[in-house]
Design a protein around this motif. Structure first.
Motif, PDB file in Angstrom:
ATOM      1  N   ALA A 197       1.398   7.157  -6.376  1.00  0.00           N
ATOM      2  CA  ALA A 197       0.329   8.144  -6.572  1.00  0.00           C
ATOM      3  C   ALA A 197       0.808   9.546  -6.211  1.00  0.00           C
ATOM      4  O   ALA A 197       0.485  10.520  -6.912  1.00  0.00           O
ATOM      5  N   SER A 198       1.582   9.679  -5.163  1.00  0.00           N
ATOM      6  CA  SER A 198       2.054  11.015  -4.773  1.00  0.00           C
ATOM      7  C   SER A 198       3.071  11.566  -5.771  1.00  0.00           C
ATOM      8  O   SER A 198       3.205  12.775  -5.908  1.00  0.00           O
ATOM      9  N   TRP A 199       3.794  10.678  -6.475  1.00  0.00           N
ATOM     10  CA  TRP A 199       4.731  11.114  -7.522  1.00  0.00           C
ATOM     11  C   TRP A 199       4.043  11.232  -8.876  1.00  0.00           C
ATOM     12  O   TRP A 199       4.706  11.451  -9.888  1.00  0.00           O
ATOM     13  N   GLU A 200       2.718  11.033  -8.873  1.00  0.00           N
ATOM     14  CA  GLU A 200       1.877  11.135 -10.068  1.00  0.00           C
ATOM     15  C   GLU A 200       2.268  10.138 -11.158  1.00  0.00           C
ATOM     16  O   GLU A 200       2.101  10.401 -12.349  1.00  0.00           O
ATOM     17  N   VAL A 201       2.812   8.999 -10.741  1.00  0.00           N
ATOM     18  CA  VAL A 201       3.085   7.912 -11.680  1.00  0.00           C
ATOM     19  C   VAL A 201       1.778   7.198 -12.011  1.00  0.00           C
ATOM     20  O   VAL A 201       1.544   6.787 -13.139  1.00  0.00           O
ATOM     21  N   VAL A 210       0.836  -1.205   0.000  1.00  0.00           N
ATOM     22  CA  VAL A 210       0.000   0.000   0.000  1.00  0.00           C
ATOM     23  C   VAL A 210       0.871   1.256   0.000  1.00  0.00           C
ATOM     24  O   VAL A 210       0.566   2.240  -0.689  1.00  0.00           O
ATOM     25  N   LEU A 211       1.977   1.242   0.747  1.00  0.00           N
ATOM     26  CA  LEU A 211       2.878   2.400   0.765  1.00  0.00           C
ATOM     27  C   LEU A 211       3.518   2.630  -0.600  1.00  0.00           C
ATOM     28  O   LEU A 211       3.725   3.784  -1.011  1.00  0.00           O
ATOM     29  N   ILE A 212       3.833   1.561  -1.319  1.00  0.00           N
ATOM     30  CA  ILE A 212       4.378   1.703  -2.672  1.00  0.00           C
ATOM     31  C   ILE A 212       3.341   2.355  -3.584  1.00  0.00           C
ATOM     32  O   ILE A 212       3.656   3.287  -4.334  1.00  0.00           O
TER      33      ILE A 212
END
Length: 146
Positions: free
Chosen positions: A99-103, A92-94
């Motif tokens: 998501a936070s790096w907009e990948v 989940v952290l990955i």
């Protein structure tokens, strides 16, 4: 010293525990449906009380089960929750990092619901990933120790 035999605590067993949890789930589900159907000003308070009472009952069931479990069962569960739950959380952290790096984009494009629903979905997916990791680790522990 007494001549009376030592009384052992009666073990509920796995199927008994599952049956007890099934009955508890049916009762809670029925009560939740009744609370929703009746509605009214007390709905939130009744639902909160139902969750609190259910949590206390489940904690009591878990305590009884844990006390009756032997050392191998306890070790298997501790190992599985540590490694399997940690692996699920790492997954989940990955996803969160990507998501936070907009990948990747986690937000649905046409979402028109309450933002709290997205939070509950995230919590559910996190717990689900931890539980799947736990199940895999638990099975691996038992396969190695047979």
């Amino acid at each position: 010293m007494s001549d009376q035999p030592i009384r052992k605590r009666r073990r509920l067993g796995y199927l008994g525990m599952m049956g007890l949890c099934l009955v508890l789930g049916l009762v809670v589900g029925t009560l939740a449906a009744l609370i929703d159907a009746v509605g009214g000003a007390a709905t939130d308070a009744l639902q909160t009380g139902l969750i609190i009472v259910c949590t206390v009952i489940v904690a009591g069931i878990c305590i009884v089960w844990w006390r009756d479990a032997d050392e191998a069962v306890r070790e298997a569960h501790k190992w599985a929750w540590y490694w399997g739950g940690s692996a699920g959380m790492a997954l989940v952290l990955i996803v969160l990092g990507l998501a936070s790096w907009e990948v990747i984009d986690l937000a649905p494009t046409n979402f028109q619901g309450d933002p709290a629903d997205l939070i509950m979905t995230g919590v559910g997916l996190t717990l689900g990933a931890q539980f799947v990791g736990y199940l895999i680790a638990w099975a691996a522990w038992w396969l190695r120790h047979r």
